[in-house]
Design a protein around this motif. Structure first.
Motif, PDB file in Angstrom:
ATOM      1  N   GLN A   3     -11.439 -13.781   5.476  1.00 22.11           N
ATOM      2  CA  GLN A   3     -10.245 -14.452   4.978  1.00 22.11           C
ATOM      3  C   GLN A   3     -10.472 -14.979   3.569  1.00 22.11           C
ATOM      4  O   GLN A   3     -11.559 -15.442   3.230  1.00 22.11           O
ATOM      5  N   LYS A   4      -9.426 -14.885   2.765  1.00 21.97           N
ATOM      6  CA  LYS A   4      -9.470 -15.397   1.404  1.00 21.97           C
ATOM      7  C   LYS A   4      -9.287 -16.904   1.428  1.00 21.97           C
ATOM      8  O   LYS A   4      -8.524 -17.442   2.236  1.00 21.97           O
ATOM      9  N   ARG A   5     -10.027 -17.578   0.565  1.00 25.63           N
ATOM     10  CA  ARG A   5      -9.829 -19.025   0.418  1.00 25.63           C
ATOM     11  C   ARG A   5      -8.437 -19.284  -0.132  1.00 25.63           C
ATOM     12  O   ARG A   5      -8.028 -18.680  -1.130  1.00 25.63           O
ATOM     13  N   GLN A   6      -7.694 -20.162   0.520  1.00 28.57           N
ATOM     14  CA  GLN A   6      -6.337 -20.458   0.089  1.00 28.57           C
ATOM     15  C   GLN A   6      -6.324 -21.631  -0.885  1.00 28.57           C
ATOM     16  O   GLN A   6      -6.932 -22.674  -0.604  1.00 28.57           O
ATOM     17  N   PRO A   7      -5.639 -21.470  -2.034  1.00 21.64           N
ATOM     18  CA  PRO A   7      -5.592 -22.593  -2.985  1.00 21.64           C
ATOM     19  C   PRO A   7      -4.846 -23.800  -2.449  1.00 21.64           C
ATOM     20  O   PRO A   7      -4.988 -24.906  -2.958  1.00 21.64           O
ATOM     21  N   THR A   8      -4.053 -23.579  -1.373  1.00 21.40           N
ATOM     22  CA  THR A   8      -3.252 -24.683  -0.822  1.00 21.40           C
ATOM     23  C   THR A   8      -3.869 -25.240   0.463  1.00 21.40           C
ATOM     24  O   THR A   8      -3.163 -25.799   1.294  1.00 21.40           O
ATOM     25  N   MET A   9      -5.190 -25.070   0.637  1.00 21.91           N
ATOM     26  CA  MET A   9      -5.829 -25.599   1.834  1.00 21.91           C
ATOM     27  C   MET A   9      -5.662 -27.108   1.908  1.00 21.91           C
ATOM     28  O   MET A   9      -5.677 -27.795   0.891  1.00 21.91           O
ATOM     29  N   SER A  10      -5.541 -27.606   3.139  1.00 22.53           N
ATOM     30  CA  SER A  10      -5.438 -29.045   3.328  1.00 22.53           C
ATOM     31  C   SER A  10      -6.774 -29.705   3.020  1.00 22.53           C
ATOM     32  O   SER A  10      -7.807 -29.043   2.899  1.00 22.53           O
ATOM     33  N   GLY A  11      -6.751 -31.019   2.915  1.00 19.31           N
ATOM     34  CA  GLY A  11      -7.982 -31.741   2.614  1.00 19.31           C
ATOM     35  C   GLY A  11      -9.043 -31.534   3.678  1.00 19.31           C
ATOM     36  O   GLY A  11     -10.220 -31.360   3.384  1.00 19.31           O
ATOM     37  N   ALA A  12      -8.612 -31.529   4.963  1.00 22.68           N
ATOM     38  CA  ALA A  12      -9.559 -31.325   6.055  1.00 22.68           C
ATOM     39  C   ALA A  12     -10.179 -29.929   5.999  1.00 22.68           C
ATOM     40  O   ALA A  12     -11.376 -29.752   6.223  1.00 22.68           O
ATOM     41  N   GLU A  13      -9.356 -28.921   5.703  1.00 25.36           N
ATOM     42  CA  GLU A  13      -9.864 -27.538   5.614  1.00 25.36           C
ATOM     43  C   GLU A  13     -10.849 -27.389   4.464  1.00 25.36           C
ATOM     44  O   GLU A  13     -11.866 -26.701   4.589  1.00 25.36           O
ATOM     45  N   GLU A  14     -10.541 -28.035   3.352  1.00 23.68           N
ATOM     46  CA  GLU A  14     -11.430 -27.971   2.192  1.00 23.68           C
ATOM     47  C   GLU A  14     -12.771 -28.636   2.501  1.00 23.68           C
ATOM     48  O   GLU A  14     -13.839 -28.120   2.129  1.00 23.68           O
ATOM     49  N   LEU A  15     -12.736 -29.772   3.187  1.00 20.28           N
ATOM     50  CA  LEU A  15     -13.979 -30.443   3.585  1.00 20.28           C
ATOM     51  C   LEU A  15     -14.785 -29.575   4.538  1.00 20.28           C
ATOM     52  O   LEU A  15     -16.027 -29.524   4.467  1.00 20.28           O
ATOM     53  N   TYR A  16     -14.101 -28.871   5.435  1.00 21.23           N
ATOM     54  CA  TYR A  16     -14.750 -27.982   6.397  1.00 21.23           C
ATOM     55  C   TYR A  16     -15.473 -26.852   5.668  1.00 21.23           C
ATOM     56  O   TYR A  16     -16.620 -26.510   5.990  1.00 21.23           O
ATOM     57  N   GLU A  17     -14.818 -26.266   4.653  1.00 20.08           N
ATOM     58  CA  GLU A  17     -15.444 -25.194   3.872  1.00 20.08           C
ATOM     59  C   GLU A  17     -16.644 -25.720   3.091  1.00 20.08           C
ATOM     60  O   GLU A  17     -17.683 -25.061   3.014  1.00 20.08           O
ATOM     61  N   LYS A  92     -13.554 -17.231   2.569  1.00 12.84           N
ATOM     62  CA  LYS A  92     -13.958 -18.310   3.447  1.00 12.84           C
ATOM     63  C   LYS A  92     -15.293 -17.971   4.112  1.00 12.84           C
ATOM     64  O   LYS A  92     -15.610 -16.808   4.334  1.00 12.84           O
ATOM     65  N   ILE A  93     -16.042 -18.994   4.435  1.00 14.58           N
ATOM     66  CA  ILE A  93     -17.286 -18.795   5.175  1.00 14.58           C
ATOM     67  C   ILE A  93     -16.957 -18.843   6.666  1.00 14.58           C
ATOM     68  O   ILE A  93     -16.716 -19.908   7.228  1.00 14.58           O
ATOM     69  N   ASN A  94     -16.920 -17.657   7.279  1.00 16.48           N
ATOM     70  CA  ASN A  94     -16.660 -17.574   8.713  1.00 16.48           C
ATOM     71  C   ASN A  94     -17.851 -16.939   9.417  1.00 16.48           C
ATOM     72  O   ASN A  94     -18.919 -16.764   8.821  1.00 16.48           O
ATOM     73  N   GLY A  95     -17.689 -16.556  10.686  1.00 16.22           N
ATOM     74  CA  GLY A  95     -18.797 -16.010  11.455  1.00 16.22           C
ATOM     75  C   GLY A  95     -19.442 -14.778  10.829  1.00 16.22           C
ATOM     76  O   GLY A  95     -20.672 -14.728  10.674  1.00 16.22           O
ATOM     77  N   PRO A  96     -18.662 -13.749  10.473  1.00 14.95           N
ATOM     78  CA  PRO A  96     -19.258 -12.569   9.850  1.00 14.95           C
ATOM     79  C   PRO A  96     -19.995 -12.881   8.553  1.00 14.95           C
ATOM     80  O   PRO A  96     -21.049 -12.296   8.276  1.00 14.95           O
TER      81      PRO A  96
END
Length: 446
Positions: A3-17, A92-96
């Motif tokens: 998945q591509k990193r979204q420029p509109t990620m929420s604050g929680a999603e950004e912290l998770y990344e 995004k940093i995911n499982g793969p």
């Protein structure tokens, strides 16, 4: 899948990344820091120059070729390079992706370095540019495709071609290989039906076989080698068990000091593509990875093996795929199958080649997850039989030799297992009560 990193990620999603990125960066810096506990800065610097200028085909253990510090520092550099590639692809940093990064880290102990890996990654991203697809679509090819890194080193330094022509030839071959991997890997996943997790390893085996065949036609021959370190079980046992304990505790902390999500991971077959971060969350995934690390390391020690470069590569690859298809339940039957076959055919189960066949043979873990333990044991036994004889085809320039073998095993076993599975399902249907709805469906089909 990626998945591509979204420029509109929420604050929680950004912290998770950021958390995932920092954990992986921390691992890279830890490996680099530990390097200086083994060797001086000068020894590490000179060792890394030797690593980058040497042939790297199977099995070239960088700890034996140079020194432990240089090998660990190469792991640090390669992990940071992989993280930079992920950022460059804006993914995004995911499982793969975690599996790809830790696989690169593992193989940085024996075969991969900054010089021989970069042209392959550049080739994969060039394919994305030429075909006008987003860069993150070629990210896994850019990461896992570095399996062919020894091809670059062999052509550059080992064939007696004068410089700079040898280096240019090596870089060109790496670039072409990287360019070919994305479309071929996309096609070959249908061949194994996702039951071999190292799909790119199978693809690289095909490409490596073609390159080696061409070289042999022109009179060039590449010999496999067996340069292996020994005597490091003590310090690396402490390092590995400490690392996995830290992962386990961080996973528990992130998971609210519970095992929520782990049962869901254990229940899944692991067939491609299974992202455990989505399935169970980061905390449960880290716990799963740590458990696999404990299992893999303990297996090596119980078998009386040496913890050297290739074995470390196998251990880190196993824990990397703990985010992408492997768990204790589907890995154990493969280990048992390889071990039993090693005893039946009088292989030395303490030898590095058999031990890494067991560790990397867990590419077939989804077979055990889907069809059961007996199928997994058969797959492991068959894998050892093939992997001991298949390296000649690609001359050792495909570091994922077990991925090549695993792809062949999956392509042979899956149709057979599926036929038996379907037969049993039909038998159960015949023995069971007739559902009127089923009769309607049959009538409509006829």
């Amino acid at each position: 899948m990626i998945q591509k990193r979204q420029p509109t990620m929420s604050g929680a999603e950004e912290l998770y990344e950021r958390l995932k990125f920092r954990l992986l960066t921390g691992f890279a810096l830890l490996m680099g820091g530990v390097a200086f506990l083994f060797n001086s800065p000068r020894e590490i610097y000179e060792g890394n120059l030797t690593i980058m200028a040497s042939p790297a085909n199977l099995l070239t253990d960088y700890m034996a070729l140079t020194n432990v510090g240089a090998a660990l520092f190469n792991v640090s550099l390669m992990t940071l390079q992989a993280l930079w590639i992920v950022r460059m692809a804006d993914a995004k940093i995911n499982g793969p992706v975690i599996a790809g990064i830790l696989t690169i880290a593992g193989f940085a102990f024996f075969g991969k370095n900054l010089f021989n890996s970069m042209p392959i990654s550049i080739g994969a991203f060039t394919y994305a540019k030429v075909t006008k697809v987003p860069m993150h679509k070629s990210l896994l090819a850019a990461l896992f495709g570095t399996a062919l890194a020894p091809l670059v080193s062999e052509l550059s330094f080992s064939l007696g071609i004068g410089q700079p022509y040898g280096v240019l030839l090596g870089l060109g071959a790496g670039f072409v290989s990287g360019f070919l991997i994305p479309p071929l890997a996309h096609h070959f996943v249908t061949f194994t039906r996702g039951f071999s997790l190292y799909n790119v390893g199978f693809t690289c085996g095909i490409i490596g076989t073609v390159f080696i065949s061409l070289m042999r036609n022109f009179g060039f021959e590449i010999e496999t080698v067996n340069i292996l370190a020994s005597g490091y079980n003590g310090p690396f046992s402490v390092l590995l068990y400490s690392l996995f304990s830290g992962m386990f505790l961080i996973g528990l902390w992130l998971n609210g000091w519970s095992f929520n999500g782990l049962k869901r991971i254990m229940r899944h077959s692991g067939q491609l593509s299974t992202d455990y971060l989505e399935l169970g969350g980061l905390g449960a995934t880290l716990i799963n990875m740590a458990l696999l690390g404990f299992l893999a390391t303990t297996y090596i020690l119980l078998m009386g093996g040496e913890i050297n470069g290739p074995v470390l590569g196998g251990i880190f690859t196993v824990i990397g795929f703990g985010a992408f298809g492997k768990n204790i339940k589907n890995v154990l039957p493969i280990l048992i199958g390889v071990t039993l076959m090693g005893r039946l055919n009088y292989q030395d189960n303490q030898s590095t080649i058999v031990l890494i066949s067991a560790l990397f043979g867990t590419t077939l873990a989804p077979l055990a997850g889907r069809y059961g333990n007996i199928a997994g044991i058969i797959a492991g036994a068959m894998h050892l039989t093939l992997v001991m004889n298949i390296g000649y085809l690609h001359g050792g320039v495909n570091l994922y030799n077990n991925g090549f073998s695993g792809g062949l095993v999956a392509s042979i076993l899956v149709p057979i297992l599926e036929a038996f599975h379907l037969h049993r399902a039909n038998q159960r249907a015949l023995r069971g009560p007739v559902d009127p709805a089923d009769e309607v469906e049959v009538d409509q089909a006829n």
